[in-house]
Design a protein around this motif. Sequence first.
Motif, short mmCIF file in Angstrom:
data_model
loop_
_atom_site.label_atom_id
_atom_site.label_comp_id
_atom_site.label_asym_id
_atom_site.label_seq_id
_atom_site.Cartn_x
_atom_site.Cartn_y
_atom_site.Cartn_z
N TRP B 338 45.30 71.16 15.19
CA TRP B 338 45.82 72.05 16.22
C TRP B 338 47.25 72.47 15.96
CZ3 TRP B 338 42.42 74.27 19.11
CH2 TRP B 338 41.25 73.60 19.46
N PRO B 339 47.54 73.77 16.01
CA PRO B 339 48.95 74.20 16.05
C PRO B 339 49.61 73.57 17.27
CG PRO B 339 47.48 76.06 15.64
CD PRO B 339 46.61 74.90 16.01
N VAL B 340 50.88 73.25 17.15
CA VAL B 340 51.53 72.43 18.18
C VAL B 340 51.54 73.12 19.56
CG1 VAL B 340 53.89 73.20 17.66
CG2 VAL B 340 53.52 70.90 18.57
N SER B 341 51.55 74.46 19.58
CA SER B 341 51.62 75.18 20.86
C SER B 341 50.34 75.08 21.67
CB SER B 341 51.95 76.65 20.61
OG SER B 341 51.01 77.21 19.71
N VAL B 342 49.23 74.74 21.04
CA VAL B 342 47.97 74.67 21.78
C VAL B 342 47.31 73.29 21.64
CG1 VAL B 342 47.49 77.14 21.66
CG2 VAL B 342 46.69 75.66 19.81
N ALA B 343 47.99 72.37 20.99
CA ALA B 343 47.42 71.03 20.80
C ALA B 343 47.23 70.34 22.15
CB ALA B 343 48.36 70.20 19.92
N ALA B 438 62.23 66.37 17.56
CA ALA B 438 62.87 67.55 16.98
C ALA B 438 61.85 68.40 16.23
CB ALA B 438 64.01 67.13 16.06
N GLU B 439 60.96 67.75 15.49
CA GLU B 439 59.91 68.49 14.77
C GLU B 439 59.05 69.30 15.73
OE1 GLU B 439 58.46 68.64 11.58
OE2 GLU B 439 60.19 67.67 10.65
N VAL B 440 58.63 68.66 16.81
CA VAL B 440 57.78 69.34 17.79
C VAL B 440 58.53 70.51 18.40
CG1 VAL B 440 56.67 69.10 20.05
CG2 VAL B 440 56.33 67.33 18.30
N GLN B 441 59.75 70.26 18.83
CA GLN B 441 60.50 71.31 19.52
C GLN B 441 60.82 72.48 18.59
OE1 GLN B 441 63.63 68.93 21.22
NE2 GLN B 441 62.50 68.63 23.15
N ASN B 442 61.16 72.17 17.34
CA ASN B 442 61.46 73.26 16.40
C ASN B 442 60.24 74.14 16.16
OD1 ASN B 442 64.04 72.40 16.08
ND2 ASN B 442 63.64 71.25 14.18
#
Lengths: 449, 449
Positions: B338-343, B438-442
């Motif tokens: 999943w791309p992080v925005s829809v995971a 930080a990885e997630v937010q970036n």
Amino acid sequence: MRLSNFYLPTLKETPGEAQIASHRFMLRSGMIRQQAAGIYAWLPLGMRVLTKIENIVREEQNRAGAVELLMPTIQPGSLWEESGRFDAYGPEMLRIKDRHGRDMLYGPTNEEMITEIVRASTKSYKQLPKMLYHIQWKFRDELRPRFGVMRGREFLMKDTYSFDASPEDARKSYLKMFAAYLRTFKRMGLETVPVKADPGPIGGDLTHEFVVLAENGESDVFLDKDLLGRTVPDASTDFSGDLEPVFKEWTSLYAGTDEVHDEAAWAEVPEDRKLSLRGIEVGHIFYFGTKYSEPMRARVQTADGKEVDMEMGSYGIGVSRLLGALIEAHHDDDGPKWPVSVAPFHVGLINLKPGDEAADQLCEKLEAAFEKAGVEVLYDDTSDRAGEKFARMDLCGLPHVVTVGPRGIKAGEVEWKNRGSGEKSGLPIEGAAEKIIAEVQNKLATLSA
Amino acid sequence: MRLSNFYLPTLKETPGEAQIASHRFMLRSGMIRQQAAGIYAWLPLGMRVLTKIENIVREEQNRAGAVELLMPTIQPGSLWEESGRFDAYGPEMLRIKDRHGRDMLYGPTNEEMITEIVRASTKSYKQLPKMLYHIQWKFRDELRPRFGVMRGREFLMKDTYSFDASPEDARKSYLKMFAAYLRTFKRMGLETVPVKADPGPIGGDLTHEFVVLAENGESDVFLDKDLLGRTVPDASTDFSGDLEPVFKEWTSLYAGTDEVHDEAAWAEVPEDRKLSLRGIEVGHIFYFGTKYSEPMRARVQTADGKEVDMEMGSYGIGVSRLLGALIEAHHDDDGPKWPVSVAPFHVGLINLKPGDEAADQLCEKLEAAFEKAGVEVLYDDTSDRAGEKFARMDLCGLPHVVTVGPRGIKAGEVEWKNRGSGEKSGLPIEGAAEKIIAEVQNKLATLSA
């Protein structure tokens, strides 16, 4: 939001079919539009309130440990044959044949489906307790839909289902929902009382309706006045802890619907504390044991190796109906008076003279300040007459109305109206936004505390 | 979220009916459960993704100036008689008789209803343009539902409708949706290409499908390779400004579905830039002029006093279908990526030894740090075998997996796996949460830029 970009088709005249205030105001303020008897389109103003109510319901369900899923609206008839309700349900069930001639229905409720889902994956008491909920449209083909969204045919409902391995655990699940419901309604600015409901042939004392006391209520309730204003569990409540004290606080005095009215117990309530009034049911919680798990063979293995039917309860909130109940509880002759937590916008901003440079600039500055603070503002930037603008804002029922005009600007003021109390005052332009932002934020914090 | 409190009924075996990866993984990871052919319950893991996709769609619609409402699922047949579609629609329309014998239907789309709504309130060109949308369940009684949510019967769709007083203004509305769609899919981590679609008897060139290129696509598309990777309008785009350059950027090279394939134009595309592949349609936009406003008499007065039929367009996104498309575009043999925005969650946290005090404490500390930062974490606190836990996390497809065990703790490390790239590394415990946050937010910021 600029009114010129929004879609707010208010009505001057009250449609003839609207008998009660909430129905009247929802039609007139352009919140809903009827598409068929008991079936409404939610126009943008109504949709905003519906979404806020839905989100409060969701947050409190999550807080109580329930997990959200979403079941479809269309169900196979075969599922309801397992419980025996396919034939038993009666004409309120909307029955459908698909193109292959299969029996389908538009779900009026979801006990069968959730039981099928949980049964498929749950074999051991170790997987319990589980509380699952969804917020989904339901359909009940009412003979005479009426009172707008209060008794519609297509309606939005939150329904939670609990699954436990023993009656003792099921009681704990029940108490979680009992406490969650008290919080849910309080956050909306709605005073509700849990009253004993009719358990029917299942019996027991674990079924309550949550009612809003209102003249236009559909059911009769009897209650001890001392129940009013009791303490609602606060946001720090530990839902995995002991909730018996909450339950006791709210159920130790007399409160019942007319179906379960107990004349002997009622006689013991002191005369000056007897309240007999009308109520609007906005929630209903019910522990029904193995009513569905037994015929549907939804069983788990217990610690000592026995197989038992899961103990179940269901817990409903009429999400769309709540809009009607909220208006019945909070309105005057000019329109609803929305509590800030469910208001379509927190603030209405009226520009008395669009095109006047100073007025436009001040409005845009206020609008930007509100939006930056997360305070939702509906900015009436239209060229309608002042009287029309004031009446429209009253009809929309936004908690705060700020009016900007050239005369006020000269005096260094804007006008601030508190829609709830009706109070008006002049506010110095400097600091006006901050003052109203603080009012909104304080009130929101109080309601969600 | 603790896995022990969540509801995640994963399947070991792949159900026989699942032919494609997305269907297989959605069933196996406990995202959906079939209730009837083409009708699914969205279990909690699937519901979380569905909600995220829905919210991205909503935010981009709002950014483009569309206003949300909500139309009901059940519609009166009489409305569709006005447009002539009640008889014309065919067996995919689910037709229903209510208890009074009235013709009703489960909406497969909403052109008629929105036209009725806007017609009732809109009399002057001054009230236009208007763009209204809703995100609502639809039903199409497919003869052979298949591929899970990709071709279901009950499905969630976002449909927007634009109303304008002239074809020139209607083109502006069309371009807003064109640009909004590019942003919407990009935010989900999905590369789409707008391709010319078949306008049918209406004609014109203002209809496009947005397709995801994927082996398991249902339609054939032909396109110039140089269209891939073009610039998507960024978050600062002024949607009330001139969007012609965006449209030109994306439509000046050849791209079409097989229905509109133009051999002559195709022959002019350089051989090394010719791409002929399968695509999954996830959006469709269509300017159809007065097709509904004319028969339904939805008219406004223009500046010079004439009465004209409103110019309309409709713009759909298959919200539930997008889950399938996303998995087809992003998966490996072990599950979705999943791309992080829809995971469903940003991070999976595995405790290899629940009950071990140091492991429990570190997991709880990490969990709290993630939650405080708004990073969603699914914490596997179960006593299942390590292999089972790893496989389950891969099957869930969360972007980051952090594994905590007594051995790592002794070495001062946790294990960090990037699900997308498959890379694993040891992370010093000190600062581990901050690094992943930080990885997630970036990544979230990049996607929504």
